[in-house]
Scaffold this motif. Structure first.
Motif, short mmCIF file in Angstrom:
data_model
loop_
_atom_site.label_atom_id
_atom_site.label_comp_id
_atom_site.label_asym_id
_atom_site.label_seq_id
_atom_site.Cartn_x
_atom_site.Cartn_y
_atom_site.Cartn_z
N LYS A 3 0.77 -1.18 -0.03
CA LYS A 3 -0.01 -0.05 -0.09
C LYS A 3 0.79 1.21 -0.07
O LYS A 3 0.43 2.20 -0.92
N ILE A 6 1.92 1.98 -3.42
CA ILE A 6 0.85 2.48 -4.32
C ILE A 6 0.39 3.88 -3.95
O ILE A 6 0.26 4.72 -5.02
N ILE A 7 0.42 4.10 -2.79
CA ILE A 7 0.07 5.64 -2.38
C ILE A 7 1.24 6.51 -3.08
O ILE A 7 1.10 7.63 -3.40
N ARG A 9 3.14 6.24 -5.37
CA ARG A 9 3.28 6.17 -6.97
C ARG A 9 2.23 7.61 -7.38
O ARG A 9 2.45 8.27 -8.06
N ARG A 10 1.10 7.45 -6.73
CA ARG A 10 0.04 8.44 -6.96
C ARG A 10 0.43 9.81 -6.63
O ARG A 10 0.33 10.73 -7.20
N GLU A 11 1.21 9.95 -5.40
CA GLU A 11 1.53 11.25 -4.97
C GLU A 11 2.65 11.59 -5.77
O GLU A 11 2.66 12.88 -6.06
N GLU A 247 -6.77 18.68 0.54
CA GLU A 247 -7.79 18.11 -0.38
C GLU A 247 -8.66 16.83 0.10
O GLU A 247 -9.70 16.67 -0.07
N GLU A 248 -7.66 16.00 0.83
CA GLU A 248 -8.27 14.72 0.97
C GLU A 248 -8.98 14.97 2.30
O GLU A 248 -9.98 14.24 2.42
N ILE A 253 -11.70 12.48 1.06
CA ILE A 253 -10.92 11.20 0.47
C ILE A 253 -10.25 10.42 1.56
O ILE A 253 -10.23 9.16 1.47
N LEU A 257 -9.27 6.42 2.38
CA LEU A 257 -8.04 5.85 2.33
C LEU A 257 -7.74 5.27 3.85
O LEU A 257 -7.28 4.09 3.91
N LEU A 258 -8.24 6.14 4.82
CA LEU A 258 -8.10 5.54 6.11
C LEU A 258 -8.89 4.16 6.30
O LEU A 258 -8.55 3.34 7.13
N THR A 260 -8.78 1.93 4.13
CA THR A 260 -8.11 0.96 3.23
C THR A 260 -6.75 0.62 3.85
O THR A 260 -6.29 -0.50 3.70
N LYS A 270 3.14 8.70 1.13
CA LYS A 270 2.97 10.17 0.86
C LYS A 270 4.41 10.61 0.85
O LYS A 270 4.77 11.36 0.08
N ARG A 420 -4.34 11.37 11.38
CA ARG A 420 -5.49 10.47 11.47
C ARG A 420 -6.57 11.15 12.25
O ARG A 420 -7.64 11.02 11.87
N ILE B 54 -11.05 3.04 11.24
CA ILE B 54 -10.44 4.33 11.27
C ILE B 54 -10.16 5.00 12.32
O ILE B 54 -9.29 5.73 12.62
N LEU B 74 -9.50 -5.36 5.63
CA LEU B 74 -10.14 -4.17 5.08
C LEU B 74 -10.32 -4.38 3.56
O LEU B 74 -11.10 -3.82 2.86
N GLY B 85 -15.01 12.36 -1.88
CA GLY B 85 -14.37 11.16 -1.54
C GLY B 85 -13.36 10.80 -2.81
O GLY B 85 -12.74 9.81 -2.97
N LEU B 86 -13.29 11.48 -4.03
CA LEU B 86 -12.37 11.33 -4.94
C LEU B 86 -11.37 12.62 -5.17
O LEU B 86 -11.60 13.71 -4.76
N PHE B 98 -6.18 3.65 -8.66
CA PHE B 98 -5.59 3.67 -7.56
C PHE B 98 -6.50 3.05 -6.58
O PHE B 98 -5.64 2.15 -5.88
N LEU B 102 -5.20 -0.44 -4.36
CA LEU B 102 -5.08 -0.46 -2.86
C LEU B 102 -5.85 -1.62 -2.40
O LEU B 102 -5.79 -2.26 -1.28
N LYS B 103 -6.90 -2.01 -3.18
CA LYS B 103 -7.86 -3.32 -2.83
C LYS B 103 -7.31 -4.75 -3.53
O LYS B 103 -7.76 -5.67 -3.11
#
Lengths: 442, 316
Positions: A3, A6-7, A9-11, A247-248, A253, A257-258, A260, A270, A420, B54, B74, B85-86, B98, B102-103
């Motif tokens: 994970k 993956i995060i 790469r997006r960042e 933004e998140e 968002i 994310l939290l 997942t 990040k 968090r 969370i 999860l 949420g996007l 993305f 993650l899943k």
């Protein structure tokens, strides 16, 4: 792929694959170095007209000598090819008559205000009497001054020129009166220069590498450039981290994310994305810098040997600063609020900017060493010192890395806790004390 | 009953002095759709966030898909938050990729294409999220929630912002997912939708569970104190009828809430004397009415501390 990667790469792509990133790459150096460039540009844009200065001369010789000097100066300013002067020329006008009183000075002042004269100079007759050597102690002889009247007298280049020229003329005349030849004085005053050179080193083949002269400007501005480079890479990756966290939070968002990944995984991802982005920035600037250095034939002045350590400190600085920026982004409801919370952080980050000259002059001094072990300033100060000294004792580098590494770990953990909690909280922006409480207690 | 997908036992969560969730017990049977209802600020979101790990509960245990270590399962849970949420600057296909990564979705591209096609969004795959309408964003978000082929799907107001066509399309998908064995928790304020879709209803109010069971079970706990009618008459006339405590008029339809001593036959006679009666039904209160009775602004409380509106509940 796990994970955090993956995060990350997006960042990374959200950082570099934007127009803002490309614009930032150009804008940042302009902002950082723009002051110097603009100052040099403005310097070249000086007025090249004629400045007429009225001179009330109480001596019977100084005006003529000054006028000759001014004419020589004006002639020297003219470019032989274009025939154009590179600066304003000076035209001196003698004001005849008795010694001026305040009414005469006021009349001249009004003429300066009316732009008839640029300024007026009052040379008292006592200057002439000061040409003879004193009979007693020279330090007790009365000092006679010349007055320069103008609208901006204190910062005037013209006043500086008069001071230098009159100084030369008066001292030359004094030597003449004392029977000392000016060339003897010139010879006696010529002190041997103390030339800055590098330390000698032994090359891998065992021979001794001769010392090389060190350019004073390079010695000052190279470390500053290295520090600026680190600041730009850190800032350009930390600021987007703050905006993304904001933004998140604003667009919920964070909930997804939290739901997942845990906060530490998200924060780590990040930060890794930010580090990758900062390395991209560094590579771009190094490539551009290298090409520019090759163009100007100064490649040998680039301190390639500090690059590995620079990279280590840069990565630590990005992680340290970005984690704080992210926590603050997560705690804010708008960019304006985030900027308010960032103020104390900025003060810490800017410490190297307040102290860099001192550190460059005394890279082994106690201030430089102390700041090398203070986490917020350590990366940039170490970059400064590495660039200024070439080599910093290994133990100092190791200790600095260890301290920043430990501080970065604690910072990331604390920031993840704040992230968090803050990401899910709505309403008022937390106070700084509240943020610290979240960071400590989780 | 098969092992529950979700088991919440004596869970409590406080924020400072405020008790957000108070001693909550709840179980969710697999392959069902559960309506999770309650007024704003009742503790629904806090509960869902605790389920998703969370936030952590102060007390009690939560078992998700048979595991107390919720973080390990999860990836089998899909979550659709209410609105947004996007990432706005990302392209639709990239943002779905993305969340698919993650899943841990195998062959994510094919799965994304399939879902985009199913929800008629293929033409928007390369567009940025910020260019989408609210309804389209909602559909993209829905895909993000279901893309991981979840065993448990948590939906928070999934149909808000959708036109009737898209609303029906998503409703059908949710029902299909249930048929395929997916368990759905579905938080909503839309009581008719909850009545229509949910196998069970759980309502929490002020952090406490106040309703739990099938719609029939819940309604069975309330007296048949409601008349649904379509007749000639206006609100003032309905209010003048003997034994009518409250009138809710919805255009040609009205719901009359009766006092315990009211006689429905007298009311029917009065209505017939007044004009034509098209429909007259003595029934249990609707979920909407039950919700309002429990969560409505009733300041006085009974001796048991429950809102007085809830005192119409029968022992069944």
């Amino acid at each position: 792929m796990i994970k955090p990667l993956i995060i990350a790469r997006r960042e990374y792509f959200s950082l570099v694959a934007t127009k803002g990133f490309l614009i930032g790459l150009v804008i940042m150096p302009v902002m950082m170095m723009g002051g110097i460039v603009i100052a040099r540009f403005v310097e070249k844009q000086t007025d090249v007209g004629t400045r007429t200065i009225a001179v009330v001369d109480g001596t019977d010789w100084l005006f003529d000598a000054l006028k000759s000097s001014a004419e020589a100066r004006n002639a020297a300013l003219v470019d032989p090819e274009t025939g154009k002067p590179s600066a304003a020329s000076y035209a001196l006008t003698r004001i005849s008559g008795p010694a001026p009183d305040d009414a005469a000075r006021l009349a001249l002042s009004d003429e300066v205000r009316a732009k008839k004269y640029h300024a007026f100079l009052e040379i008292p007759p006592a200057i002439a009497s000061g040409l003879q050597p004193p009979t007693g102690d020279p330090s007790s002889a009365p000092r006679v001054s010349i007055s320069y009247y103008a609208e901006n007298a204190a910062l005037s280049d013209v006043r500086d020129w008069f001071e230098r020229t009159i100084g030369t003329l008066v001292t030359g005349r004094r030597f003449q009166e004392a029977g000392v030849a000016p060339r003897v004085v010139q010879w006696a005053n010529a002190a041997p220069p103390v030339v800055p050179v590098s330390l000698l080193t032994r090359t891998p083949d065992g021979s001794i590498q001769a010392a090389e002269p060190v350019d004073r400007l390079t010695a000052i501005f190279l470390p500053m450039g290295v520090m600026m480079l680190m600041f730009m890479t850190v800032f350009m990756s930390a600021q987007p981290a703050l905006e993304t966290a904001l933004e998140e939070k604003q667009f919920r968002i964070a909930d997804v994310l939290l739901g997942t990944a845990n906060a530490f995984e998200i924060m780590l991802g990040k930060l890794l994305g930010g580090v990758a982005g900062s390395i991209t920035i560094l590579v771009v600037y190094l490539c551009v810098g290298f090409l520019a250095a090759r163009h100007f034939d100064v490649v040998d002045r680039i301190p390639f040997h500090i690059l590995p350590m620079f990279l280590v400190f840069q990565i630590l600085a990005v992680m340290f600063v970005s984690s704080i920026f992210m926590a603050i982004g997560a705690s804010s409801n708008s960019l304006k609020e985030a900027q308010g919370l960032l103020m104390p952080v900025w003060l810490l980050i800017m410490v190297p900017f307040f102290t860099w000259m001192n550190v460059v002059r005394e890279p082994t001094g106690s201030l430089a060493m102390g700041l090398s072990f203070f986490p917020p300033s350590a990366p940039m100060i170490m970059a400064l010192r590495l660039a200024a000294m070439g080599e910093v004792p290994v133990w100092e580098v190791a200790l600095s890395i260890a301290i920043v590494l430990a501080a970065t770990y604690l910072c990331v953990v604390a920031a993840a806790r704040v992230f968090r909690i803050a990401m899910l909280s709505q309403g008022n922006t937390p106070t700084f004390a509240q943020l610290i409480r979240w960071a400590v207690r989780g | 009953m098969a092992d529950p997908v979700l088991r919440i036992e004596r869970v409590r969560k406080c924020f400072g002095a405020h008790v957000a969730v108070d001693d909550l017990d709840f179980q969710l049977a697999p392959g069902t759709i559960c309506g999770f209802i309650g007024p704003n600020g009742s503790g629904k979101t806090t509960t869902l966030r605790m389920v998703l790990n969370i936030i952590r509960p102060d007390a009690g245990t939560i078992e998700l898909l048979g595991s107390r270590a919720r973080s390990t399962v999860l990836s089998k849970v899909g979550y659709l938050p209410e609105e947004r949420g996007l990432y706005r600057k990302m392209r639709v296909a990239d943002v779905l990729r993305f969340f698919a990564d993650l899943k841990g979705v195998a062959r994510p591209r094919a799965v994304i294409d399939e879902w985009l096609q199913r929800l008629d969004l293929t033409a928007w795959a390369r567009r940025k999220v910020e260019a989408l309408s609210k309804g389209m964003s909602q559909k993209v978000q829905f895909i993000a929630a279901v893309i991981g082929n979840p065993e448990l799907l948590i939906l928070d107001e999934p149909f808000s912002g959708l036109d009737p066509v898209n609303r029906d399309a998503l409703r059908k998908i949710v029902v299909d997912l249930r048929s395929a064995g997916v368990t759905v928790i579905f938080s909503t304020h839309d009581m008719p939708v909850a009545e229509m879709m949910c196998d069970t209803i759980c309502m929490i109010h002020r952090g406490k569970k106040v309703l739990d069971g099938s719609l029939a079970e819940i309604q069975g706990r309330f007296a048949e104190d409601t008349i649904r009618l379509r007749a000639d008459g206006d609100i003032a006339f309905y209010r003048s009828l003997p034994g009518v405590n409250e009138v809710n008029a919805y255009g040609p339809y009205a719901e009359l809430r009766l006092a315990a001593s009211a006689d429905p036959r007298r009311i029917l006679r009065a209505l017939a004397d007044h004009g034509t009666v098209h429909q007259f039904e003595i029934t249990h209160p609707s979920l909407h009415d039950i919700f309002v009775r429990i969560a409505g602004p009733v300041p006085d409380t009974g001796s048991d501390g429950q809102p007085s509106a809830a005192r119409g509940v029968h022992d069944s």
